[in-house]
Design a protein around this motif. Sequence first.
Motif, PDB file in Angstrom:
ATOM      1  N   TRP A 271      37.916  37.185  50.213  1.00 58.77           N
ATOM      2  CA  TRP A 271      37.449  36.024  50.983  1.00 58.77           C
ATOM      3  C   TRP A 271      35.988  36.196  51.383  1.00 58.77           C
ATOM      4  O   TRP A 271      35.188  35.267  51.305  1.00 58.77           O
ATOM      5  CB  TRP A 271      38.328  35.828  52.208  1.00 58.77           C
TER       6      TRP A 271
ATOM      7  N   ALA B 256      42.074  32.566  49.922  1.00 57.62           N
ATOM      8  CA  ALA B 256      42.845  32.001  51.028  1.00 57.62           C
ATOM      9  C   ALA B 256      44.338  31.947  50.690  1.00 57.62           C
ATOM     10  O   ALA B 256      45.192  32.184  51.558  1.00 57.62           O
ATOM     11  CB  ALA B 256      42.329  30.603  51.369  1.00 57.62           C
TER      12      ALA B 256
ATOM     13  N   ALA C 227      47.112  33.949  53.028  1.00 57.09           N
ATOM     14  CA  ALA C 227      48.190  33.227  53.718  1.00 57.09           C
ATOM     15  C   ALA C 227      49.463  34.055  53.792  1.00 57.09           C
ATOM     16  O   ALA C 227      50.168  34.029  54.798  1.00 57.09           O
ATOM     17  CB  ALA C 227      48.458  31.901  53.008  1.00 57.09           C
TER      18      ALA C 227
ATOM     19  N   GLN D  18      49.883  36.952  56.807  1.00 58.34           N
ATOM     20  CA  GLN D  18      49.690  36.584  58.202  1.00 58.34           C
ATOM     21  C   GLN D  18      50.944  36.913  59.004  1.00 58.34           C
ATOM     22  O   GLN D  18      52.056  36.903  58.473  1.00 58.34           O
ATOM     23  CB  GLN D  18      49.350  35.104  58.306  1.00 58.34           C
TER      24      GLN D  18
ATOM     25  N   TRP E 255      46.023  29.221  56.680  1.00 58.87           N
ATOM     26  CA  TRP E 255      45.394  29.698  55.454  1.00 58.87           C
ATOM     27  C   TRP E 255      45.855  28.898  54.240  1.00 58.87           C
ATOM     28  O   TRP E 255      45.079  28.653  53.312  1.00 58.87           O
ATOM     29  CB  TRP E 255      45.665  31.189  55.264  1.00 58.87           C
TER      30      TRP E 255
ATOM     31  N   THR F 168      43.904  25.774  54.345  1.00 60.49           N
ATOM     32  CA  THR F 168      42.531  26.086  53.935  1.00 60.49           C
ATOM     33  C   THR F 168      42.450  26.172  52.419  1.00 60.49           C
ATOM     34  O   THR F 168      41.550  25.610  51.787  1.00 60.49           O
ATOM     35  CB  THR F 168      42.070  27.413  54.560  1.00 60.49           C
ATOM     36  N   SER F 169      43.418  26.867  51.816  1.00 55.90           N
ATOM     37  CA  SER F 169      43.447  26.994  50.357  1.00 55.90           C
ATOM     38  C   SER F 169      43.578  25.625  49.697  1.00 55.90           C
ATOM     39  O   SER F 169      42.891  25.321  48.715  1.00 55.90           O
ATOM     40  CB  SER F 169      44.614  27.898  49.945  1.00 55.90           C
TER      41      SER F 169
END
Length: 247
Positions: A36, A49, A53, A56, A65, A68-69
């Motif tokens: 990242w 991302a 994810a 986490q 995440w 975000t991806s």
Amino acid sequence: MEFNPNNPVVKHCLQGMEMEGSNRPEEARACFRRAWEVATNDYEKFMAAYYLARHQDTTRDRLKWLETSLQLALQVNDEGVKGAFPSLYQKIAGCYAELGEHEPAKKNRELAATFSEKPSDKGPFYHGTKADLQVGDMLTAGSVSNYDAAIVMNHIYFTALVNGAGLAAALAKGSGPERVYIVEPTGSYENDPNVTDKKFPGNPTRSYRSSAPLKIVGEVPDWVRQTPEQIQKWREKLASNQGKIIN
């Protein structure tokens, strides 16, 4: 954007997957975090991302995440990324369901269902081999797999990345020179399930297969060739691969 196994972000992600396979989650998370941090464009950030994810500690952070991806993937106009959308939307839906947020869970499941299983990739397409063929010849299913001699393939495989076809030619059985042919599918085709969403999200190698013949319409004279050392490493990876070929 062409998938490149020598890309620094891809290398960090591959290292992270190796750590996952060795049950070293903290080291895996560190690899994906480095991916990242060194990512320079939306495509690289999308991949990093995606992997962050799954490392986490909470559902809410995993959702952050994944979203975000997804947002980064939506910015990338790339056929290889489109195959990731159904999986991303399903994973996001799963997070919302875990959080008890049923409306966004339902919405994301519906979004996942809007994507056709049929690829939208229009090519041009390539097939790598050591066989000496001519324009007009047909490539058909029914050959023994290059990767498992016990399997007779029900499909013929091809890619929209000329360098990927070149790698396939280098790994193909036979003693002849490596050849990359331009091909046209004569029937419907699908994402290659042996690579799609297996390691990297979507179908970054733009690999496809068809039970219908491929027609040879030309030949490519040049592509980025692997060194003998790189080819040997690929052979070792294939030899150690424990995954079952989806035929």
